[in-house]
Write a protein that holds these residues in place. Structure first.
Motif, mmCIF file in Angstrom:
data_model
loop_
_atom_site.group_PDB
_atom_site.id
_atom_site.type_symbol
_atom_site.label_atom_id
_atom_site.label_comp_id
_atom_site.label_asym_id
_atom_site.label_seq_id
_atom_site.Cartn_x
_atom_site.Cartn_y
_atom_site.Cartn_z
ATOM 1 N N CYS A 6 -6.299 6.128 -9.599
ATOM 2 C CA CYS A 6 -6.656 7.331 -8.850
ATOM 3 C C CYS A 6 -7.620 6.978 -7.717
ATOM 4 O O CYS A 6 -8.631 6.316 -7.931
ATOM 5 C CB CYS A 6 -7.303 8.339 -9.797
ATOM 6 N N THR A 7 -7.297 7.437 -6.506
ATOM 7 C CA THR A 7 -8.177 7.236 -5.363
ATOM 8 C C THR A 7 -9.340 8.218 -5.441
ATOM 9 O O THR A 7 -9.162 9.364 -5.833
ATOM 10 C CB THR A 7 -7.402 7.459 -4.050
ATOM 11 N N GLY A 66 -0.135 10.266 1.660
ATOM 12 C CA GLY A 66 -1.566 10.457 1.459
ATOM 13 C C GLY A 66 -2.037 9.716 0.222
ATOM 14 O O GLY A 66 -1.249 9.112 -0.507
ATOM 15 N N PRO A 67 -3.339 9.738 -0.065
ATOM 16 C CA PRO A 67 -3.873 9.007 -1.211
ATOM 17 C C PRO A 67 -3.435 9.639 -2.531
ATOM 18 O O PRO A 67 -3.278 10.860 -2.625
ATOM 19 C CB PRO A 67 -5.376 9.104 -1.028
ATOM 20 N N TYR A 68 -3.279 8.792 -3.571
ATOM 21 C CA TYR A 68 -2.909 9.302 -4.889
ATOM 22 C C TYR A 68 -4.176 9.762 -5.602
ATOM 23 O O TYR A 68 -5.112 8.990 -5.802
ATOM 24 C CB TYR A 68 -2.215 8.234 -5.732
ATOM 25 N N SER A 125 0.821 -1.199 0.000
ATOM 26 C CA SER A 125 0.000 0.000 0.000
ATOM 27 C C SER A 125 0.863 1.261 0.000
ATOM 28 O O SER A 125 2.061 1.213 0.253
ATOM 29 C CB SER A 125 -0.914 -0.006 1.216
ATOM 30 N N ARG A 126 0.214 2.358 -0.265
ATOM 31 C CA ARG A 126 0.909 3.647 -0.322
ATOM 32 C C ARG A 126 1.179 4.152 1.098
ATOM 33 O O ARG A 126 0.400 3.913 2.019
ATOM 34 C CB ARG A 126 0.024 4.632 -1.081
#
Length: 102
Positions: free
Chosen positions: A38-39, A8-10, A2-3
């Motif tokens: 893309c989140t 933070g989210p992409y 996971s990122r």
């Protein structure tokens, strides 16, 4: 893997910019995108995205339950045909035609 939480989210910058412009204009258009990774942020709720699955664009209407997921999760890249087994064999063979009435 996971990122990183630190990053933070992409969220694709071009896609986010398009959505923000539509919010300013108060328009609802279908937005074509190839950004499957893309989140989905809360700003995308209420918009329809045409997400590319490798062959065609699948329309995806974003709801509140989709926030935090990726756009690619809602546009399958393979089509389900059928499971195998006895039922599939029975459905594959055509039923005999009824005899004509005299």
């Amino acid at each position: 893997m996971s990122r990183s939480l630190k990053k933070g989210p992409y969220i694709d910058a071009r896609l986010f910019k398009k959505v923000m412009q539509l919010i300013e204009k108060q328009e609802k258009k279908v937005i074509k995108t190839w950004a499957r990774n893309c989140t989905v942020p809360p700003e995308f709720v209420g918009f329809t995205f045409a997400v590319h699955n490798g062959k065609e664009f699948t329309p995806v209407y974003i709801t509140e339950q989709m926030v935090g997921h990726k756009l690619g999760e809602f546009s399958w890249t393979t089509k389900f045909k059928a499971h195998g087994g006895k039922n599939a064999k029975a459905e594959a063979t055509p039923a005999p035609a009824p005899a004509p009435a005299k």
